[in-house]
Write a protein that holds these residues in place. Structure first.
Motif, short mmCIF file in Angstrom:
data_model
loop_
_atom_site.label_atom_id
_atom_site.label_comp_id
_atom_site.label_asym_id
_atom_site.label_seq_id
_atom_site.Cartn_x
_atom_site.Cartn_y
_atom_site.Cartn_z
N TRP A 132 -16.49 8.50 -42.54
CA TRP A 132 -16.67 9.08 -43.87
C TRP A 132 -18.16 9.33 -44.09
CZ3 TRP A 132 -19.43 8.47 -48.25
CH2 TRP A 132 -18.95 9.04 -49.44
N SER A 133 -18.50 10.47 -44.66
CA SER A 133 -19.90 10.77 -45.01
C SER A 133 -19.93 11.78 -46.13
CB SER A 133 -20.66 11.31 -43.79
OG SER A 133 -20.24 12.62 -43.49
N ASP A 134 -21.15 12.12 -46.55
CA ASP A 134 -21.29 13.12 -47.61
C ASP A 134 -20.89 14.52 -47.14
OD1 ASP A 134 -23.55 12.92 -45.93
OD2 ASP A 134 -24.79 14.00 -47.36
N VAL A 135 -20.91 14.77 -45.85
CA VAL A 135 -20.51 16.08 -45.33
C VAL A 135 -19.11 16.07 -44.75
CG1 VAL A 135 -22.87 16.83 -44.90
CG2 VAL A 135 -21.63 15.63 -43.10
N ASN A 136 -18.54 14.88 -44.59
CA ASN A 136 -17.19 14.77 -44.04
C ASN A 136 -16.49 13.57 -44.69
OD1 ASN A 136 -14.95 15.22 -42.28
ND2 ASN A 136 -15.66 13.55 -40.99
N PRO A 137 -16.00 13.75 -45.92
CA PRO A 137 -15.40 12.62 -46.64
C PRO A 137 -13.97 12.31 -46.17
CG PRO A 137 -15.34 14.58 -48.02
CD PRO A 137 -16.09 14.97 -46.76
N LYS A 138 -13.88 12.00 -44.90
CA LYS A 138 -12.59 11.70 -44.29
C LYS A 138 -12.07 10.34 -44.74
CE LYS A 138 -9.07 11.52 -41.42
NZ LYS A 138 -7.83 12.29 -41.69
N ARG A 139 -10.81 10.31 -45.17
CA ARG A 139 -10.20 9.05 -45.58
C ARG A 139 -8.87 8.84 -44.85
NH1 ARG A 139 -9.84 9.28 -51.90
NH2 ARG A 139 -9.25 11.44 -51.41
N ASP B 180 -3.43 2.56 -50.08
CA ASP B 180 -4.71 3.01 -50.62
C ASP B 180 -5.34 3.97 -49.63
OD1 ASP B 180 -6.90 3.21 -52.27
OD2 ASP B 180 -7.56 1.13 -52.05
N LEU B 181 -6.33 4.74 -50.10
CA LEU B 181 -7.11 5.63 -49.24
C LEU B 181 -8.50 5.06 -49.09
CD1 LEU B 181 -6.13 9.19 -50.54
CD2 LEU B 181 -5.54 8.19 -48.34
N ILE B 182 -8.93 4.87 -47.84
CA ILE B 182 -10.25 4.31 -47.58
C ILE B 182 -11.01 5.20 -46.62
CG2 ILE B 182 -9.39 1.96 -47.94
CD1 ILE B 182 -9.62 1.59 -44.89
N GLY B 183 -12.32 4.99 -46.56
CA GLY B 183 -13.16 5.69 -45.59
C GLY B 183 -13.93 4.68 -44.77
N PHE B 184 -14.10 4.97 -43.50
CA PHE B 184 -14.88 4.10 -42.62
C PHE B 184 -16.30 4.63 -42.53
CE2 PHE B 184 -10.50 3.52 -41.12
CZ PHE B 184 -10.40 2.15 -41.16
N ARG B 185 -17.27 3.82 -42.90
CA ARG B 185 -18.67 4.23 -42.80
C ARG B 185 -19.58 3.01 -42.89
NH1 ARG B 185 -20.03 1.63 -46.49
NH2 ARG B 185 -20.09 2.08 -48.70
N ASP C 205 -15.25 9.56 -53.84
CA ASP C 205 -14.71 9.32 -52.50
C ASP C 205 -14.19 10.62 -51.89
OD1 ASP C 205 -15.18 6.60 -52.66
OD2 ASP C 205 -13.07 6.02 -52.79
N SER C 206 -13.45 11.37 -52.68
CA SER C 206 -12.81 12.58 -52.15
C SER C 206 -13.80 13.72 -51.95
CB SER C 206 -11.68 13.03 -53.09
OG SER C 206 -12.21 13.49 -54.33
N LEU C 207 -14.87 13.74 -52.74
CA LEU C 207 -15.84 14.84 -52.69
C LEU C 207 -17.00 14.57 -51.73
CD1 LEU C 207 -16.05 15.60 -56.52
CD2 LEU C 207 -14.93 17.01 -54.79
N GLY C 208 -17.14 13.35 -51.25
CA GLY C 208 -18.26 13.02 -50.39
C GLY C 208 -19.56 12.87 -51.16
#
Length: 615
Positions: free
Chosen positions: A284-291, A305-310, A381-384
């Motif tokens: 997950w990042s500001d350019v790729n908000p992958k969850r 739940d939806l989470i991002g790894f970073r 989270d969804s928008l990065g």
């Protein structure tokens, strides 16, 4: 170079005590079986707190018919009842009372809310909770005339369990005494530069769970920085899970379906650690908000739940996101919809505010000066969009009072418990512009230490002040010795001289840490145009931003972020110029009518330049 790592869930310290995983808050309420109590609530304005105290100013007895937690319905025509709830007087929930009727425009005090509802549990053995997203400031909560409990703190969630003895299938009524009066020994204290919106400002819902349920959890990446790439073939995750109502030995299953990962563990009776082997994970990042969806199951309960790894960490003078230096192109933001003069409270509100930040070319938002509602954090989270989340330890609270420290810690724990799985939050802030003294620094140090006990996976900071002088502005606040980054508020060109003052301004800091400017700005009345020397004109604000940008380009090499004050004009009773302020803080880049000021485009251009250089 020595590197300070902040893995996204250094959880060993968290496991050392029960209190280290929060205040038994039921997390991720929106992912559970819920019944909304939003909508119209009846109300009674009670500035003398007649419904709570008797004439000797003692709390009324539970069954006192004159107590406002009782419905105010006479038993017969001879009964003397001096209060009543009526559909003639209603307020929308969620919502602040100040924006809903001019009666409340400047009101601070007590208002009683009442909501009637029918509810039948889906299964008799299930448990039921009454959940509040936030109530400002003190809430006393009653159901069918029985007190469920109380809560202090205007920006964090809480809940109470409802016993089967109290709940009925028909004609339930919940009453909430809401008191937003300011006090010296509260957090925040009496002196703030924003309006003290009162009311049940966030969602209210019934949450039904099985007898045994997943109360809280934490999961995220566990990998050395050197191994991080846009994708990794093999990665590890660690975390913990806490159940409610379970005995040791209960089987808990953690699953990430997209990655085809599934792990079962035995619950130990307290927060139980687990680890996962993950294949080919997108970060997950500001350019790729992958969850990724994570599913945790125990007994008859399943939480999704939806989470991002970073990873977020500090290395020398840099802030690293997933092992790479990042510049925080930021803006400060209040939880307010200025065009409607109200608290923001919905997903649509969140998308509107964060949409403006994205248009400004921001990748970072400082949520000032308190935890914002969960819709805003999840939208980020969804928008990065990276976030700074803060408790309202603001200006001149009573730093020498142990009870005030306890209240601040409680709000800190509730903030972190709610949002520790949100990848967008990279900085926990313990306060803003607190005046330097030994007592204050010890108070703030305690909060920094408590933050790390609760979550050592993120950066910790606070908005510090600056020693201004003619030759060089020095950042030497002793609190900076304990924070991970040095964050300072500066107002050269507005409170200190004219914007031209920035032309020769020099900066130094005694700390070898990343430096971010957590505030700067100038006031301007939207639509007022004059020459650049005229205060309150859009041209003056534009000039200040131009000079600030030039000054920022000369900053030392540890300069890693900027978050001017503020995205949108906001209501403040401290701002009383009858021509240019009228009860509004005018430092917004967008005015209270939703129009962008000229300075908006100066910052937008600067951030675009930085974005292009760092990609």
């Amino acid at each position: 170079m020595k590197t300070t790592k902040h893995l996204l869930f250094v959880f060993l310290s968290i496991l050392c005590s029960q209190s280290a995983i929060g205040q038994d808050l039921l997390t991720h309420a929106y992912g559970r079986d819920t019944y909304s109590l939003n909508g119209e609530w009846q109300y009674i304005v009670d500035p003398y707190e007649t419904g709570f105290y008797d004439y000797r100013f003692k709390e009324k007895h539970e069954k006192d018919p004159g107590a406002y937690w009782n419905p105010g319905i006479p038993k017969d025509k001879s009964s003397l009842i001096e209060h009543s709830y009526s559909d003639k007087n209603t307020l929308n929930v969620p919502g602040d009372w100040n924006s809903q009727d001019r009666l409340f425009l400047y009101y601070e005090g007590t208002v009683w809310y009442k909501k009637s509802f029918d509810y039948q549990k889906k299964k008799e053995s299930n448990r039921l909770f009454l959940y509040f997203g936030a109530v400002n400031y003190q809430a006393e909560v009653y159901l069918n005339g029985k007190k469920l409990g109380s809560h202090k703190g205007g920006f964090t969630p809480f809940q109470f369990e409802i016993s089967s003895e109290i709940l009925k299938e028909k004609d339930n009524f919940v009453v909430v005494k809401v008191d937003n009066k300011r006090h010296k020994d509260e957090v925040p204290t009496v002196n703030t530069d924003w309006w003290n919106y009162g009311g049940i400002t966030r969602d209210v819902m019934l949450v039904e769970t099985p007898a045994v349920f997943v109360e809280d959890y934490f999961i995220d990446l566990d990998a050395p920085t050197a191994t991080l790439k846009s994708k990794t073939k093999k990665a590890k995750a660690k975390g913990w899970v806490k159940l409610n109502g379970a005995k040791a030995g209960e089987t808990v299953t953690v699953e990430i379906p997209e990655l085809k990962v599934k792990q079962s563990i035995k619950y130990t009776g307290e927060a139980t650690a687990f680890s996962l082997d993950l294949p080919k994970v997108e970060l997950w990042s500001d350019v790729n908000p992958k969850r990724y969806e994570v599913v945790i199951s125990a007994a008859n309960d399943q939480l999704s739940d939806l989470i991002g790894f970073r990873q977020i960490e500090v290395s020398g003078k840099d802030i690293l996101l997933n092992g790479k230096p990042i510049f925080l192109r930021g803006i400060c933001m209040h939880e307010e919809i200025a065009t409607e003069v109200r608290r923001a409270n919905s997903e649509a509100d969140a998308l509107k505010l964060l949409g403006w930040a994205k248009e400004l070319n921001c990748n970072f938002v400082r949520l000032a000066h308190y935890p914002h509602n969960e819709h805003i954090v999840r939208a980020a989270d969804s928008l990065g969009i990276l976030l700074w989340s803060e408790i309202p330890v603001y200006w001149t609270i009573d730093f020498g009072n142990p009870e005030v420290l306890k209240k601040a810690k409680t709000q800190l724990e509730e903030m972190i418990t709610r949002d520790r799985n949100r990848p967008s939050i990279i900085i926990w802030s313990v306060g803003n512009e607190t005046p330097v003294s030994e007592t204050r620094t010890e108070f703030m140090k305690e909060l920094v230490m408590r933050t790390r006990e609760l979550d050592d996976s993120r950066l910790v900071s606070a908005a510090l002040e600056v020693h201004y002088n003619k030759d060089k502005n020095t950042i030497d606040d002793p609190l900076g010795a304990y924070t991970d980054i040095v964050s300072v508020n500066e107002y050269l060109g507005w409170y200190i001289g004219l914007p031209s003052y920035c032309e020769t301004a020099e900066w130094e800091t005694i700390y070898d840490k990343p430096l971010v400017f957590s505030e700067t700005g100038a006031g301007a009345k939207g639509g007022f145009h004059a020459d650049s020397l005229t205060r309150w004109s859009e041209e003056y604000q534009e000039w200040l931003y131009e000079e600030q940008v030039k000054m920022m380009k000369r900053m030392p090499d540890n300069y890693t972020g900027l978050m001017p004050w503020i995205l949108v004009d906001f209501r403040s009773p401290k701002r009383n110029n009858p021509v240019y302020q009228e009860g509004w803080n005018r430092k917004g880049l967008i005015d209270n009518e939703g129009n962008k000021k000229k300075a908006f485009y100066v910052l937008q251009k600067y951030y675009k330049e930085i974005e292009e250089k760092t990609r």
